[in-house]
Design a protein around this motif. Structure first.
Motif, PDB file in Angstrom:
ATOM      1  N   ARG A 180     -40.875  26.363  99.393  1.00 61.47           N
ATOM      2  CA  ARG A 180     -41.015  27.559  99.773  1.00 61.47           C
ATOM      3  C   ARG A 180     -42.314  28.114  99.133  1.00 61.47           C
ATOM      4  O   ARG A 180     -43.095  28.822  99.670  1.00 61.47           O
ATOM      5  CB  ARG A 180     -39.727  28.649  99.408  1.00 61.47           C
ATOM      6  N   GLU A 181     -42.480  27.992  98.007  1.00 57.92           N
ATOM      7  CA  GLU A 181     -43.606  28.487  97.157  1.00 57.92           C
ATOM      8  C   GLU A 181     -45.068  27.779  97.601  1.00 57.92           C
ATOM      9  O   GLU A 181     -45.935  28.595  97.764  1.00 57.92           O
ATOM     10  CB  GLU A 181     -43.593  28.499  95.636  1.00 57.92           C
ATOM     11  N   LEU A 182     -44.844  26.497  98.027  1.00 60.04           N
ATOM     12  CA  LEU A 182     -46.068  25.867  98.618  1.00 60.04           C
ATOM     13  C   LEU A 182     -46.348  26.498  99.836  1.00 60.04           C
ATOM     14  O   LEU A 182     -47.344  26.959 100.187  1.00 60.04           O
ATOM     15  CB  LEU A 182     -45.636  24.452  98.679  1.00 60.04           C
ATOM     16  N   LEU A 183     -45.230  26.577 100.620  1.00 59.09           N
ATOM     17  CA  LEU A 183     -45.278  27.240 102.224  1.00 59.09           C
ATOM     18  C   LEU A 183     -45.860  28.652 101.957  1.00 59.09           C
ATOM     19  O   LEU A 183     -46.710  28.872 102.901  1.00 59.09           O
ATOM     20  CB  LEU A 183     -44.170  27.266 103.001  1.00 59.09           C
ATOM     21  N   ALA A 184     -45.416  29.510 101.045  1.00 54.71           N
ATOM     22  CA  ALA A 184     -46.060  30.864 101.081  1.00 54.71           C
ATOM     23  C   ALA A 184     -47.382  31.032 100.820  1.00 54.71           C
ATOM     24  O   ALA A 184     -47.940  31.932 100.902  1.00 54.71           O
ATOM     25  CB  ALA A 184     -45.184  31.373  99.855  1.00 54.71           C
ATOM     26  N   ARG A 185     -48.036  30.054 100.080  1.00 53.88           N
ATOM     27  CA  ARG A 185     -49.290  29.983  99.740  1.00 53.88           C
ATOM     28  C   ARG A 185     -50.240  29.574 101.056  1.00 53.88           C
ATOM     29  O   ARG A 185     -51.518  29.729 101.105  1.00 53.88           O
ATOM     30  CB  ARG A 185     -49.912  28.991  98.643  1.00 53.88           C
ATOM     31  N   GLY A 186     -49.610  29.010 102.078  1.00 53.32           N
ATOM     32  CA  GLY A 186     -50.328  28.886 103.182  1.00 53.32           C
ATOM     33  C   GLY A 186     -50.536  27.385 103.349  1.00 53.32           C
ATOM     34  O   GLY A 186     -51.115  26.478 102.194  1.00 53.32           O
ATOM     35  N   ALA A 188     -52.704  24.095 104.993  1.00 55.37           N
ATOM     36  CA  ALA A 188     -53.773  23.731 105.804  1.00 55.37           C
ATOM     37  C   ALA A 188     -53.421  22.808 106.988  1.00 55.37           C
ATOM     38  O   ALA A 188     -52.129  22.032 106.979  1.00 55.37           O
ATOM     39  CB  ALA A 188     -54.726  22.885 104.966  1.00 55.37           C
ATOM     40  N   PRO A 189     -53.996  22.925 108.266  1.00 58.06           N
ATOM     41  CA  PRO A 189     -53.478  21.951 109.282  1.00 58.06           C
ATOM     42  C   PRO A 189     -53.407  20.618 109.072  1.00 58.06           C
ATOM     43  O   PRO A 189     -52.592  19.894 109.500  1.00 58.06           O
ATOM     44  CB  PRO A 189     -54.402  22.261 110.370  1.00 58.06           C
ATOM     45  N   GLU A 190     -54.521  20.085 108.140  1.00 58.97           N
ATOM     46  CA  GLU A 190     -54.179  18.628 107.705  1.00 58.97           C
ATOM     47  C   GLU A 190     -53.180  18.516 106.996  1.00 58.97           C
ATOM     48  O   GLU A 190     -52.860  17.074 106.947  1.00 58.97           O
ATOM     49  CB  GLU A 190     -55.607  18.399 107.037  1.00 58.97           C
ATOM     50  N   ALA A 192     -49.914  19.643 107.314  1.00 57.66           N
ATOM     51  CA  ALA A 192     -48.880  20.074 108.154  1.00 57.66           C
ATOM     52  C   ALA A 192     -48.060  18.817 108.467  1.00 57.66           C
ATOM     53  O   ALA A 192     -46.931  18.540 108.375  1.00 57.66           O
ATOM     54  CB  ALA A 192     -49.157  20.650 109.388  1.00 57.66           C
ATOM     55  N   ALA A 193     -48.744  17.800 108.798  1.00 55.27           N
ATOM     56  CA  ALA A 193     -48.237  16.292 109.012  1.00 55.27           C
ATOM     57  C   ALA A 193     -47.345  15.679 108.070  1.00 55.27           C
ATOM     58  O   ALA A 193     -46.424  14.980 108.069  1.00 55.27           O
ATOM     59  CB  ALA A 193     -49.227  15.433 109.513  1.00 55.27           C
ATOM     60  N   VAL A 194     -48.007  16.086 106.552  1.00 60.79           N
ATOM     61  CA  VAL A 194     -47.290  15.547 105.402  1.00 60.79           C
ATOM     62  C   VAL A 194     -46.226  16.257 105.055  1.00 60.79           C
ATOM     63  O   VAL A 194     -45.187  15.862 104.488  1.00 60.79           O
ATOM     64  CB  VAL A 194     -48.283  15.569 104.483  1.00 60.79           C
ATOM     65  N   ILE A 195     -45.956  17.745 105.383  1.00 65.10           N
ATOM     66  CA  ILE A 195     -45.052  18.480 105.099  1.00 65.10           C
ATOM     67  C   ILE A 195     -43.836  18.175 105.884  1.00 65.10           C
ATOM     68  O   ILE A 195     -42.564  18.185 105.188  1.00 65.10           O
ATOM     69  CB  ILE A 195     -45.098  19.941 105.429  1.00 65.10           C
ATOM     70  N   GLN A 196     -43.826  17.673 107.225  1.00 66.65           N
ATOM     71  CA  GLN A 196     -42.605  17.732 107.910  1.00 66.65           C
ATOM     72  C   GLN A 196     -41.822  16.484 107.157  1.00 66.65           C
ATOM     73  O   GLN A 196     -40.468  16.524 107.456  1.00 66.65           O
ATOM     74  CB  GLN A 196     -43.094  17.205 109.525  1.00 66.65           C
ATOM     75  N   PRO A 197     -42.225  15.404 106.989  1.00 68.63           N
ATOM     76  CA  PRO A 197     -41.304  14.460 106.365  1.00 68.63           C
ATOM     77  C   PRO A 197     -40.705  15.023 105.046  1.00 68.63           C
ATOM     78  O   PRO A 197     -39.535  14.385 104.820  1.00 68.63           O
ATOM     79  CB  PRO A 197     -42.237  13.171 105.858  1.00 68.63           C
TER      80      PRO A 197
END
Length: 293
Positions: A180-186, A188-190, A192-197
């Motif tokens: 959550r803290e990582l997402l709160a900082r924003g 980058a589009p590049e 996003a693909a790594v975040i989903q897994p």
């Protein structure tokens, strides 16, 4: 809080009774060192000091006399008493140690083997509460206490299950907080693909823990059914024990023929409940084996 079942029971009880203090220790709090207590001479120390010249004089007299052996015995006895006194003076009684210091030392020694409320996020707390309710209902049941279930294995396996579930939920809570803290900082589009897994890993891990809890709840449900049958059987047995008095009354009143079907039905009900109890206990055993994997 949850304590690793491998922690000695007396230490586990101390930790559970001092959860707020453990939170302070976790935050870096250290109890102040207790000032050394002034040592006062005890009456026995004073007596030994006063007796020393007397013992030395008496020993000298004995050594110069035919009873020299008694002098050596006196010397050995006196030295032994002095050594025992010195050893006792160096011991610090347990009750002289401040309570907070004792809790602090145990908390540091068993760090990582207990989990506090703040180790779980809201979702994890709810899942853990479900597991604890299921485990508590099994361990408190009469069928478990009476040995109709495998009470020895329950006493070992269920606390181990609680600890493992709590440990996984604490790790899951920590990772979710970081995520959550990582997402709160924003992001980058590049990235996003790594975040989903990673998000799928969190979801799948939570689902696996919830599946464990659901297995515990199924086991607890089977135990609850056995518990109801157990109590019903006890009530039927109590009624059957009273039957002779009722039969006597019916015979004396001439109404015994009318009561025969009801009495037979009571016996049939007892047999049905006995079979129900056996089936419920068997189902609970099967659910237990499922828990063991």
């Amino acid at each position: 809080m949850v304590v690793d079942p491998g922690v000695p029971p007396e230490v586990a009880g101390l930790l559970r009774a001092n959860a707020p203090l453990l939170s302070r220790v976790r935050a870096g709090w250290v109890p102040p060192a207790a000032p050394p207590l002034p040592r006062r001479k005890s009456p026995s120390s004073t007596a030994l000091l006063a007796a020393t010249p007397v013992v030395i004089a008496l020993m000298a007299v004995l050594l110069a006399s035919p009873a020299a052996a008694a002098g050596f015995v006196l010397l050995g006895t006196y030295v032994f008493i002095v050594l025992v006194k010195i050893a006792s003076m160096n011991e610090v009684p347990d009750n002289d140690r401040p309570h907070e210091r004792g809790v602090y030392e145990q908390a540091r020694w068993y760090d990582g083997r207990y989990l506090l409320a703040e180790d779980f996020d809201q979702e994890a707390r709810l899942v853990l509460l479900r597991a604890q309710r299921a485990i508590g209902s099994v361990l408190r049941s009469h069928v478990n206490a009476e040995g109709l279930l495998d009470d020895a294995r329950n006493a070992v396996m269920l606390p181990a299950q609680e600890w493992e579930i709590a440990r996984l939920l604490a790790k899951l809570s920590a990772l979710r907080l970081e995520h959550r803290e990582l997402l709160a900082r924003g992001i980058a589009p590049e990235v996003a693909a790594v975040i989903q897994p990673l998000e799928r890993a969190l979801v799948n891990s939570e689902a696996a823990v919830v599946a464990r809890v659901e297995a515990l709840e199924r086991y607890a449900k089977h135990v609850a059914e056995a518990e109801r049958a157990y109590h019903a059987r006890g009530q039927i047995e109590e009624l059957r024990a009273r039957l002779p008095r009722y039969e006597e009354l019916l015979a004396e009143s001439g109404a015994d023929k009318l009561a025969v079907p009801e009495i037979e039905r009571l016996t049939e009900d007892a047999d049905v409940l006995e079979n129900m109890l056996r089936r419920s206990v068997k189902s609970a055993h099967e659910a237990f084996r499922y828990l063991e994997g």
